[in-house]
Design an enzyme around this catalytic site. Sequence first.
Site, PDB file in Angstrom:
ATOM      1  N   ASP A   1      79.577  25.070 -64.193  1.00  0.00           N
ATOM      2  CA  ASP A   1      78.245  25.301 -65.108  1.00  0.00           C
ATOM      3  C   ASP A   1      77.031  24.742 -64.314  1.00  0.00           C
ATOM      4  OD1 ASP A   1      79.769  25.925 -67.442  1.00  0.00           O
ATOM      5  OD2 ASP A   1      80.215  23.612 -67.591  1.00  0.00           O
TER       6      ASP A   1
ATOM      7  N   LYS B   1      75.917  29.459 -61.748  1.00  0.00           N
ATOM      8  CA  LYS B   1      76.389  30.453 -60.815  1.00  0.00           C
ATOM      9  C   LYS B   1      75.865  31.968 -61.142  1.00  0.00           C
ATOM     10  CE  LYS B   1      80.416  28.825 -60.856  1.00  0.00           C
ATOM     11  NZ  LYS B   1      80.269  27.677 -61.419  1.00  0.00           N
TER      12      LYS B   1
ATOM     13  N   GLY C   1      82.682  30.969 -67.791  1.00  0.00           N
ATOM     14  CA  GLY C   1      81.510  31.616 -68.767  1.00  0.00           C
ATOM     15  C   GLY C   1      80.306  31.757 -67.834  1.00  0.00           C
ATOM     16  N   HIS C   2      79.969  32.801 -67.437  1.00  0.00           N
ATOM     17  CA  HIS C   2      78.749  33.040 -66.324  1.00  0.00           C
ATOM     18  C   HIS C   2      77.669  33.552 -67.583  1.00  0.00           C
ATOM     19  CE1 HIS C   2      81.557  32.616 -62.803  1.00  0.00           C
ATOM     20  NE2 HIS C   2      81.406  31.653 -63.339  1.00  0.00           N
TER      21      HIS C   2
ATOM     22  N   GLN D   1      84.379  27.995 -62.110  1.00  0.00           N
ATOM     23  CA  GLN D   1      84.403  26.786 -62.153  1.00  0.00           C
ATOM     24  C   GLN D   1      83.609  25.931 -61.161  1.00  0.00           C
ATOM     25  OE1 GLN D   1      87.717  28.290 -62.668  1.00  0.00           O
ATOM     26  NE2 GLN D   1      86.711  28.500 -64.747  1.00  0.00           N
TER      27      GLN D   1
ATOM     28  N   PRO E   1      79.578  19.968 -76.289  1.00  0.00           N
ATOM     29  CA  PRO E   1      78.257  19.474 -75.352  1.00  0.00           C
ATOM     30  C   PRO E   1      78.887  19.174 -74.124  1.00  0.00           C
ATOM     31  CG  PRO E   1      79.041  18.149 -77.446  1.00  0.00           C
ATOM     32  CD  PRO E   1      79.906  19.400 -77.238  1.00  0.00           C
TER      33      PRO E   1
HETATM   34  P1  IMP Z   1      91.270  25.023 -67.837  1.00  0.00           P
HETATM   35  O1  IMP Z   1      90.583  25.445 -66.627  1.00  0.00           O
HETATM   36  O2  IMP Z   1      90.994  25.701 -69.183  1.00  0.00           O
HETATM   37  O3  IMP Z   1      92.603  24.435 -67.720  1.00  0.00           O
HETATM   38  O4  IMP Z   1      90.602  23.303 -68.139  1.00  0.00           O
HETATM   39  C1  IMP Z   1      90.582  22.383 -67.170  1.00  0.00           C
HETATM   40  C2  IMP Z   1      89.218  21.704 -66.902  1.00  0.00           C
HETATM   41  O5  IMP Z   1      88.294  22.477 -66.511  1.00  0.00           O
HETATM   42  C3  IMP Z   1      88.751  21.114 -68.244  1.00  0.00           C
HETATM   43  O6  IMP Z   1      88.006  19.947 -67.973  1.00  0.00           O
HETATM   44  C4  IMP Z   1      87.533  22.265 -68.677  1.00  0.00           C
HETATM   45  O7  IMP Z   1      86.521  21.902 -69.324  1.00  0.00           O
HETATM   46  C5  IMP Z   1      87.102  22.726 -67.111  1.00  0.00           C
HETATM   47  N1  IMP Z   1      86.712  23.938 -66.849  1.00  0.00           N
HETATM   48  C6  IMP Z   1      87.365  25.137 -66.852  1.00  0.00           C
HETATM   49  N2  IMP Z   1      86.660  26.261 -66.694  1.00  0.00           N
HETATM   50  C7  IMP Z   1      85.344  25.879 -66.777  1.00  0.00           C
HETATM   51  C8  IMP Z   1      83.983  26.342 -66.625  1.00  0.00           C
HETATM   52  O8  IMP Z   1      83.859  27.507 -65.926  1.00  0.00           O
HETATM   53  N3  IMP Z   1      83.016  25.474 -66.383  1.00  0.00           N
HETATM   54  C9  IMP Z   1      83.118  24.003 -66.832  1.00  0.00           C
HETATM   55  N4  IMP Z   1      84.305  23.319 -66.820  1.00  0.00           N
HETATM   56  C10 IMP Z   1      85.548  24.361 -66.951  1.00  0.00           C
END
Ligand code: IMP
Length: 438
Positions: free
Chosen positions: A15, A18, A42-43, A226, A306
Amino acid sequence: MRAKTAEVLGAQWGDEGKGKIVDVLSERFSAVARYAGGHNAGHTVIIGEHKFVLQLIPCGVIRPNCMGVIGNGVVLDPIYFLDEIDRVRKTGLDIDGRLFVSNRAQVILPYHRMIELAAETAPGRQKIGTTSKGIGPAYEDKMARSGLRIIDLLNTSLLKTHIEAACEEKNAIAHALFGTDPLDPAKMYDDYAAAAERMRPLVTDTGRLLNGILAKGGSVMFEGAQGTMLDIDHGTYPYVTSSSATAGGASIGTGVGPTAIGTVISVTKAYVTRVGGGPFPTEIHDAIGEQLRARGNEYGAVTGRPRRCGWLDIPLLRYSNQVNSAEWLVVTKLDVLDELEEIPVCIGYEIDGKVSDEIPADVRGLEAIKPVYTTLKGWRQSTEGVAEYDKLPQAARDYLAFQERESGAKIGMISTGPDRDHTIVLPEFAAALDGINA
Ligand code: IMP
């Protein structure tokens, strides 16, 4: 000579903004390739009146001449992916003929979500706070060598036997461990066989495609998802995602070798956020955290959760730059700090009475950290939309200079608002980008 490629990735827990940065830079590249993660990302890209939230499709496709590639390191749910394509088409964007998916990428199937949801809510289990998209279980199957790849999705008889065998196993596990109702393999096969037919024209050997573009003098940008601290190896394990979000992931996840990574551009907010569980040394627990969340609109693009907000963490940023061999930093959301009189910045960690800048490998170590802060002066003046470095208040320039000096990477770009134009590009960075495309 440097390869005609650049990699854009997140410095902390995702977040960082990017999406906008990839969008701004992608006009200079022939192709943009995603290399890890799935629709947990989520971009958000805002162009004039239009807001695009892309989860799998690389942000580069918003530029009409840029090809979008989903590399082998990605896990992809075909039904979700086709929905995203339909949504993007509805905005009037023509992506036909310039969006491709690796035949070696892994498929997410409904039982991955079933297992994840059950495991995350089961009593006594460690809650990671995942996005519940089935990402982790899909990567588990990949590593267990029992996953389904996109190439196998296109083979109907293989798809059928895979789904039948997997459902038998996953239904039994989910029922025995979590009491979950079974999924119907016949319906799953029908749904995914239909999706496979729509996917077929997009599927190719994307490693060959990308290396071919480079061999012909084209340029490629690798789009990270991520962030570094969510990386399976280098992040705050186990509170991480299940893929290689760091720079090395681009090679593994696209089939373009490491010596062809021209430069690494790491994106960081002027502060830090995190969603989901896990340690966050500089998290703010008072009203200022609320203020940053409101001003920065810090709510997840995918889940609406949040985001936790915190101060800039220099040891963490230095670690992140080291893991990624980051050459450039892009600082986003500078304007969110506009109203603050003083800005604390973490410059060290106190652990068991000793100050260090080493990131502990264990979560308990990270949780036990007492951040050591220095305080920089705020600027109390709007920087919203500023597009020239010289127009930034002196205190904001000092804040950026501090970040650059302490973190070990050069600041190349600064974002002061959501729009493409709300961007400062520093001359040395512009010259480096020109060099990539020369
Ligand atoms: P997962 O990727 O759904 O397995 O989640 C694992 C961890 O990564 C959790 O804390 C999610 O909130 C975090 N996470 C996964 N994708 C994103 C992203 O695109 N932005 C921020 N956090 C993410």
